[in-house]
Design a protein around this motif. Structure first.
Motif, mmCIF file in Angstrom:
data_model
loop_
_atom_site.group_PDB
_atom_site.id
_atom_site.type_symbol
_atom_site.label_atom_id
_atom_site.label_comp_id
_atom_site.label_asym_id
_atom_site.label_seq_id
_atom_site.Cartn_x
_atom_site.Cartn_y
_atom_site.Cartn_z
ATOM 1 N N ALA A 1 -12.664 11.749 -21.925
ATOM 2 C CA ALA A 1 -14.107 11.524 -22.061
ATOM 3 C C ALA A 1 -14.893 12.535 -21.231
ATOM 4 O O ALA A 1 -15.925 13.044 -21.684
ATOM 5 N N GLU A 2 -14.411 12.851 -20.026
ATOM 6 C CA GLU A 2 -15.092 13.849 -19.189
ATOM 7 C C GLU A 2 -15.033 15.222 -19.840
ATOM 8 O O GLU A 2 -16.037 15.943 -19.895
ATOM 9 N N THR A 3 -13.865 15.599 -20.345
ATOM 10 C CA THR A 3 -13.707 16.888 -21.024
ATOM 11 C C THR A 3 -14.601 16.945 -22.250
ATOM 12 O O THR A 3 -15.276 17.949 -22.494
ATOM 13 N N LEU A 4 -14.604 15.863 -23.004
ATOM 14 C CA LEU A 4 -15.411 15.807 -24.217
ATOM 15 C C LEU A 4 -16.892 15.911 -23.904
ATOM 16 O O LEU A 4 -17.630 16.615 -24.600
ATOM 17 N N ALA A 5 -17.334 15.254 -22.837
ATOM 18 C CA ALA A 5 -18.750 15.326 -22.452
ATOM 19 C C ALA A 5 -19.132 16.753 -22.060
ATOM 20 O O ALA A 5 -20.188 17.257 -22.448
ATOM 21 N N GLY B 1 -14.892 16.917 -33.055
ATOM 22 C CA GLY B 1 -14.605 15.761 -33.907
ATOM 23 C C GLY B 1 -13.175 15.281 -33.750
ATOM 24 O O GLY B 1 -12.918 14.073 -33.674
ATOM 25 N N HIS B 2 -12.230 16.239 -33.684
ATOM 26 C CA HIS B 2 -10.822 15.872 -33.486
ATOM 27 C C HIS B 2 -10.621 15.185 -32.139
ATOM 28 O O HIS B 2 -9.907 14.184 -32.045
ATOM 29 N N LYS B 3 -11.262 15.716 -31.114
ATOM 30 C CA LYS B 3 -11.115 15.107 -29.789
ATOM 31 C C LYS B 3 -11.755 13.728 -29.736
ATOM 32 O O LYS B 3 -11.239 12.831 -29.069
ATOM 33 N N GLN C 1 -21.625 21.970 -23.696
ATOM 34 C CA GLN C 1 -21.503 23.394 -24.024
ATOM 35 C C GLN C 1 -21.872 23.647 -25.481
ATOM 36 O O GLN C 1 -22.561 24.617 -25.797
ATOM 37 N N TYR C 2 -21.410 22.766 -26.369
ATOM 38 C CA TYR C 2 -21.718 22.922 -27.787
ATOM 39 C C TYR C 2 -23.223 22.843 -28.027
ATOM 40 O O TYR C 2 -23.789 23.675 -28.734
ATOM 41 N N ASP C 3 -23.867 21.847 -27.427
ATOM 42 C CA ASP C 3 -25.317 21.693 -27.611
ATOM 43 C C ASP C 3 -26.071 22.902 -27.063
ATOM 44 O O ASP C 3 -27.032 23.372 -27.674
ATOM 45 N N THR C 4 -25.617 23.415 -25.919
ATOM 46 C CA THR C 4 -26.249 24.598 -25.328
ATOM 47 C C THR C 4 -26.079 25.808 -26.241
ATOM 48 O O THR C 4 -27.044 26.535 -26.515
ATOM 49 N N LEU C 5 -24.852 26.024 -26.713
ATOM 50 C CA LEU C 5 -24.601 27.162 -27.604
ATOM 51 C C LEU C 5 -25.355 27.011 -28.922
ATOM 52 O O LEU C 5 -25.838 27.999 -29.481
ATOM 53 N N GLN D 1 -17.612 19.550 -23.025
ATOM 54 C CA GLN D 1 -17.585 20.397 -24.208
ATOM 55 C C GLN D 1 -18.752 20.104 -25.145
ATOM 56 O O GLN D 1 -19.278 21.002 -25.788
ATOM 57 N N ARG D 2 -19.159 18.845 -25.213
ATOM 58 C CA ARG D 2 -20.326 18.496 -26.043
ATOM 59 C C ARG D 2 -21.575 19.164 -25.482
ATOM 60 O O ARG D 2 -22.411 19.673 -26.222
#
Length: 186
Positions: free
Chosen positions: A119-123, A41-43, A128-132, A125-126
């Motif tokens: 945006a690439e980093t956020l995508a 959210g911060h990113k 990874q978050y969804d997978t986790l 990490q998003r």
């Protein structure tokens, strides 16, 4: 390796083992997911703020270009009327605006590159978050299924009985009989 080193290592391992048993893995997973979501959210807020700054600078650059066009027309008019003092002042203003515009354009390019990287980093990490999150949901589901599979009267991982013992039933029965003899409600 000395005996003290080995004893110290054994104590540390025992402490870690006890801590692992005390921690609820499902709760820890949920906490880690909440922290990841907060970080994402911060990113996302940073990316939105960066996009707003880019828009603001782009608008400022466009206004500078319009102002330079106006100055160019005024400069042509001053040269036609042979007003050299006014022409010098207009040239000075136009050059200042031209320098400011080129610096703004460089800033916009730099911020656009930064926005793309973010945006690439956020995508990533998003993803990874969804997978986790999917793995954590599967883990919690399996843990709940294991909890439901435990025999009646036992909780998973404990030795406490949910079913009351014969002594408890006898004590309650005696208490109820005594209450009835005294005329009280049980």
């Amino acid at each position: 390796m000395g005996i003290m080193t080995r004893m110290l290592r054994l104590c540390k391992a025992d402490v870690h083992g006890v801590m692992d048993q005390l921690e609820d893995k499902g709760l820890l997973l949920k906490q880690y997911l909440r922290e990841m979501e907060t970080s994402l959210g911060h990113k996302e807020q940073q990316a939105a703020a960066l996009a707003q700054r880019i828009d603001r600078l782009t608008g400022l650059t466009a206004r500078h270009v319009q102002e330079m066009d106006k100055l160019e027309r005024d400069l042509d008019l001053a040269l036609e009327k042979e007003k050299d003092d006014i022409a010098r002042m207009l040239i000075r203003r136009r050059r200042a605006l031209d320098t400011a515009t080129s610096r703004l354009t460089e800033q916009v390019e730099t911020m656009t590159q930064e926005k793309t990287r973010l945006a690439e980093t956020l995508a990533g990490q998003r993803l990874q978050y969804d997978t986790l999150r999917a793995k954590a949901d599967a883990y919690c589901s399996r843990a709940a299924d294991r909890l439901l599979e435990t025999p009646p009267g036992r909780c998973a991982g404990t030795v406490y009985s949910i079913d009351p013992g014969d002594e408890e039933i006898e004590l309650e029965l005696l208490a109820r009989k005594a209450a009835l003899q005294k005329g009280e409600a049980p």
